[in-house]
Design an enzyme around this catalytic site. Structure first.
Site, PDB file in Angstrom:
ATOM      1  N   ASP A   1     111.526  81.184  -6.150  1.00  0.00           N
ATOM      2  CA  ASP A   1     112.119  80.120  -6.970  1.00  0.00           C
ATOM      3  C   ASP A   1     111.924  78.742  -6.330  1.00  0.00           C
ATOM      4  O   ASP A   1     112.868  77.963  -6.194  1.00  0.00           O
ATOM      5  CB  ASP A   1     113.622  80.367  -7.178  1.00  0.00           C
ATOM      6  CG  ASP A   1     113.939  81.812  -7.531  1.00  0.00           C
ATOM      7  OD1 ASP A   1     113.173  82.410  -8.306  1.00  0.00           O
ATOM      8  OD2 ASP A   1     114.949  82.342  -7.031  1.00  0.00           O
TER       9      ASP A   1
ATOM     10  N   GLU B   1     114.061  82.646 -18.451  1.00  0.00           N
ATOM     11  CA  GLU B   1     114.821  82.058 -17.348  1.00  0.00           C
ATOM     12  C   GLU B   1     113.935  81.055 -16.612  1.00  0.00           C
ATOM     13  O   GLU B   1     112.802  80.803 -16.996  1.00  0.00           O
ATOM     14  CB  GLU B   1     115.306  83.158 -16.379  1.00  0.00           C
ATOM     15  CG  GLU B   1     114.180  83.877 -15.647  1.00  0.00           C
ATOM     16  CD  GLU B   1     114.663  84.960 -14.693  1.00  0.00           C
ATOM     17  OE1 GLU B   1     115.818  85.378 -14.797  1.00  0.00           O
ATOM     18  OE2 GLU B   1     113.853  85.391 -13.845  1.00  0.00           O
TER      19      GLU B   1
END
Length: 327
Positions: A28, A210
């Site tokens: 991420d 997401e």
């Protein structure tokens, strides 16, 4: 720009390697270039127990820059488990970190939280907790369920917050929502859903949208996101809106039918996703993302640490849309 001369910029550029592991075991990944030209990097660490930050004069330098922990998880209660996907932003005059976290007594009670820096230097000045992201007063739904991956962006003087939240029963569905911001930690408007997992490539293992990130270029907003479970099937989708459109109207956003970036067996890059955007020292747009170098994952993909931060150059097609490539 940032005080670097042409020779220094060329030297920094030479050190960059694209479409291969850049910073190991950092999922991420989020890279920000500040107004003074400095680069900042943060990401999820394999232990999911803290928020780390790096700073460098160059993009390439982030790979070897000292990494400090600016915040550590609680021992109990909220923000005590699964500290995920931090992002560093300068919003309304201050530095903020947006991240998600669970509760050691309910590890999947993931919610979005905000940290605020108490000075101009995010590396050295203290951070305080602003708590859970607040929804608008008349919003009965936002942040009540599994919510994560908050990102923010500014357009035409307004700030917006986009996040993923699960709905439904049984195997829940992760959708993306948007709201206009009142403050850096409170929404002014009720949530609006932008995308749900409509297609087969968004429904492998789990039904997931997401990891949103926004790129503003050529009079448009390009909203990328990640889909499906976190193995080799993980990939990137994209929505596009005109910069003058009503961004809180779902009809302002056009969704791409197919993924804009996916695994490459030939290149040995699997599960590219959860991206952010930055620019190099010359101002060229760069995609920052994580991916794996092995197709078969040992153990639970969520707890396998081998998601590595990578970089890729962004090109543009004749319509001015970004083109993402692994090769």
């Amino acid at each position: 720009m940032d005080g670097m001369n042409g020779e220094e910029i060329m030297e920094a550029d030479k050190k960059l390697e694209f479409n291969k592991p850049w910073i190991l075991q950092r999922a991420d990944p989020y890279v920000l270039r500040a107004e003074d030209g400095s680069y900042y990097f943060t990401a999820s660490v394999p232990e999911y127990d803290k928020i780390v930050l790096r700073k460098s004069d160059t993009l390439a330098g982030l790979a070897d820059a000292e990494e400090i922990a600016i915040w550590t998880k609680h021992d109990k209660g909220i923000m005590s488990k699964h500290i995920w996907a931090p992002e560093l932003h300068f919003c309304m005059g201050k530095w903020y970190v947006y991240f998600a976290g669970g509760d050691v007594d309910d590890i999947w009670a993931i919610r979005p939280y905000v940290l605020e820096c108490q000075g101009p230097d995010p590396m050295t000045d203290p951070w305080i907790e602003k708590g859970k992201m607040k929804c608008a007063d008349d919003d009965e739904f936002s942040f009540r369920a599994f919510s994560l991956d908050g990102t923010i962006f500014e357009n035409k003087g307004d700030w917006y917050y986009i996040w993923a939240e699960k709905v439904g029963v049984g195997r829940q569905i992760s959708n993306l929502y948007i709201g206009k911001m009142k403050t850096p930690y409170e929404l002014e408007t009720v949530q609006v859903m932008l995308t749900t997992p409509d297609y087969d490539w968004e429904r492998v293992g789990f039904w997931v949208n997401e990891g949103p990130s926004v790129l503003k270029r050529n009079g448009k907003l390009f909203l990328t996101y990640s889909a499906s479970e976190t193995g080799a099937c993980y990939c990137m989708g994209m929505l596009t809106a005109d910069e003058n459109a009503d961004l809180l109207d779902p009809l302002s956003w056009k969704k791409e039918r197919y993924p804009v970036l996916k695994s490459s067996e030939e290149l040995g890059i699997y599960g590219p996703g959860h991206n952010s955007f930055t620019v190099d020292e010359k101002g060229n747009d760069i995609l920052v993302f994580h991916a794996r170098t092995e197709k078969e994952i040992v153990g639970d993909p969520l707890y396998n640490p081998n998601r590595h931060a990578m970089l890729s150059k962004i090109e543009y097609d004749e319509k001015g849309y970004p083109v993402f490539k692994l090769g």
